[in-house]
Write an enzyme that holds these catalytic residues in place. Structure first.
Site, PDB file in Angstrom:
ATOM      1  N   ASN A  89       3.800  13.960  -8.496  1.00  0.00           N
ATOM      2  CA  ASN A  89       5.129  15.332  -8.858  1.00  0.00           C
ATOM      3  C   ASN A  89       6.067  14.687 -10.285  1.00  0.00           C
ATOM      4  O   ASN A  89       5.329  13.718 -10.545  1.00  0.00           O
ATOM      5  CB  ASN A  89       5.198  15.826  -7.683  1.00  0.00           C
ATOM      6  CG  ASN A  89       6.411  16.849  -7.716  1.00  0.00           C
ATOM      7  OD1 ASN A  89       6.579  17.599  -8.213  1.00  0.00           O
ATOM      8  ND2 ASN A  89       6.512  17.193  -6.058  1.00  0.00           N
ATOM      9  N   HIS A 119      12.599  -9.610 -14.030  1.00  0.00           N
ATOM     10  CA  HIS A 119      12.661 -11.200 -14.686  1.00  0.00           C
ATOM     11  C   HIS A 119      12.752 -12.120 -14.023  1.00  0.00           C
ATOM     12  O   HIS A 119      13.690 -12.333 -13.174  1.00  0.00           O
ATOM     13  CB  HIS A 119      14.085 -10.454 -15.564  1.00  0.00           C
ATOM     14  CG  HIS A 119      13.649  -9.510 -16.816  1.00  0.00           C
ATOM     15  ND1 HIS A 119      13.162  -9.128 -17.591  1.00  0.00           N
ATOM     16  CD2 HIS A 119      13.817  -8.249 -16.098  1.00  0.00           C
ATOM     17  CE1 HIS A 119      13.501  -8.652 -18.573  1.00  0.00           C
ATOM     18  NE2 HIS A 119      13.721  -7.870 -17.703  1.00  0.00           N
ATOM     19  N   ALA A 161      11.370   9.428   1.164  1.00  0.00           N
ATOM     20  CA  ALA A 161      12.106   9.864   0.352  1.00  0.00           C
ATOM     21  C   ALA A 161      12.942   8.744  -0.117  1.00  0.00           C
ATOM     22  O   ALA A 161      13.929   8.441   1.498  1.00  0.00           O
ATOM     23  CB  ALA A 161      13.066  10.834   0.617  1.00  0.00           C
ATOM     24  N   LYS A 184       8.091   4.011  12.176  1.00  0.00           N
ATOM     25  CA  LYS A 184       7.218   4.606  13.192  1.00  0.00           C
ATOM     26  C   LYS A 184       5.661   4.026  13.192  1.00  0.00           C
ATOM     27  O   LYS A 184       5.366   4.582  11.982  1.00  0.00           O
ATOM     28  CB  LYS A 184       7.481   5.897  13.424  1.00  0.00           C
ATOM     29  CG  LYS A 184       7.044   6.856  14.035  1.00  0.00           C
ATOM     30  CD  LYS A 184       7.129   8.375  14.026  1.00  0.00           C
ATOM     31  CE  LYS A 184       5.909   9.064  15.235  1.00  0.00           C
ATOM     32  NZ  LYS A 184       7.099  10.716  15.103  1.00  0.00           N
TER      33      LYS A 184
END
Length: 186
Positions: A89, A119, A161, A184
């Site tokens: 997306n 780094h 998300a 879960k």
């Protein structure tokens, strides 16, 4: 430095603090920017045009089932491998010097970051430390998630998300949070 030499060095792992590598990397990044500009800022009549540009960016054939909603960003571009039936997306950012491998049937939400570089901790060197990200088949990565270097997302898993994934994710689980933890089993 030829591309295959640069990729071999990135894929070998370990810290990189070599000016010759930085010069070569900047050359490929500049080439990549031209392709990304075309991909992100010009009108394309079909998804296949975007897929063709993505193929040029990564330097490998891309299956026509791969779909990308622009804008899409990658700083290097040449160390990405993708399978079939992938949807990426808009506004995703792939920092791919360390290598990104995406399996089949993968969904990647808006604003996902895949970061394969870090780094060194020592402030006197701060060399680059690459490590690959592997996303196995049938994974769904939710919007705004960040996957860090060296992480494998197991087959069939979901990254919630906004999650920040710093460790490997087993197959068929849902992970979320900062840092991401298993929420879960699926």
């Amino acid at each position: 430095m030829e591309l295959h030499e640069l990729l071999n060095r990135f894929n070998r792992g370990g810290a990189i603090n070599d000016p010759e590598i930085y010069v070569a990397m900047r050359k490929y990044i500049a080439e990549n920017r031209r392709l990304l500009f075309d991909m992100n800022h010009n009108w394309h009549e079909s998804e296949s045009e975007i897929t063709e540009l993505f193929s040029k960016i990564i330097g490998k054939p891309v299956d026509p089932s791969v779909r990308i909603t622009t804008p899409f960003y990658t700083d290097f571009g040449k160390n990405i491998t993708v399978g079939k039936n992938i949807y990426i997306n808009s506004d995703c950012k792939f920092q791919d010097q360390g290598g990104i491998v995406i399996g089949d049937d993968v969904l990647i939400g808006h604003n996902v970051v895949l970061a394969t570089l870090d780094h060194e901790i020592d402030p006197d060197t701060r060399g680059l430390v690459p490590a690959p990200i592997r996303i196995e088949n049938k994974v769904w990565i939710g919007s705004g998630a960040i996957i860090t270097k060296g992480v494998t997302i197991g087959e069939g898993s979901i990254v919630a998300a906004g999650a920040v994934v710093t460790k490997d994710v087993p197959a068929r689980v849902i992970v979320g949070g900062v840092p991401a933890k298993v929420i879960k089993q699926i």
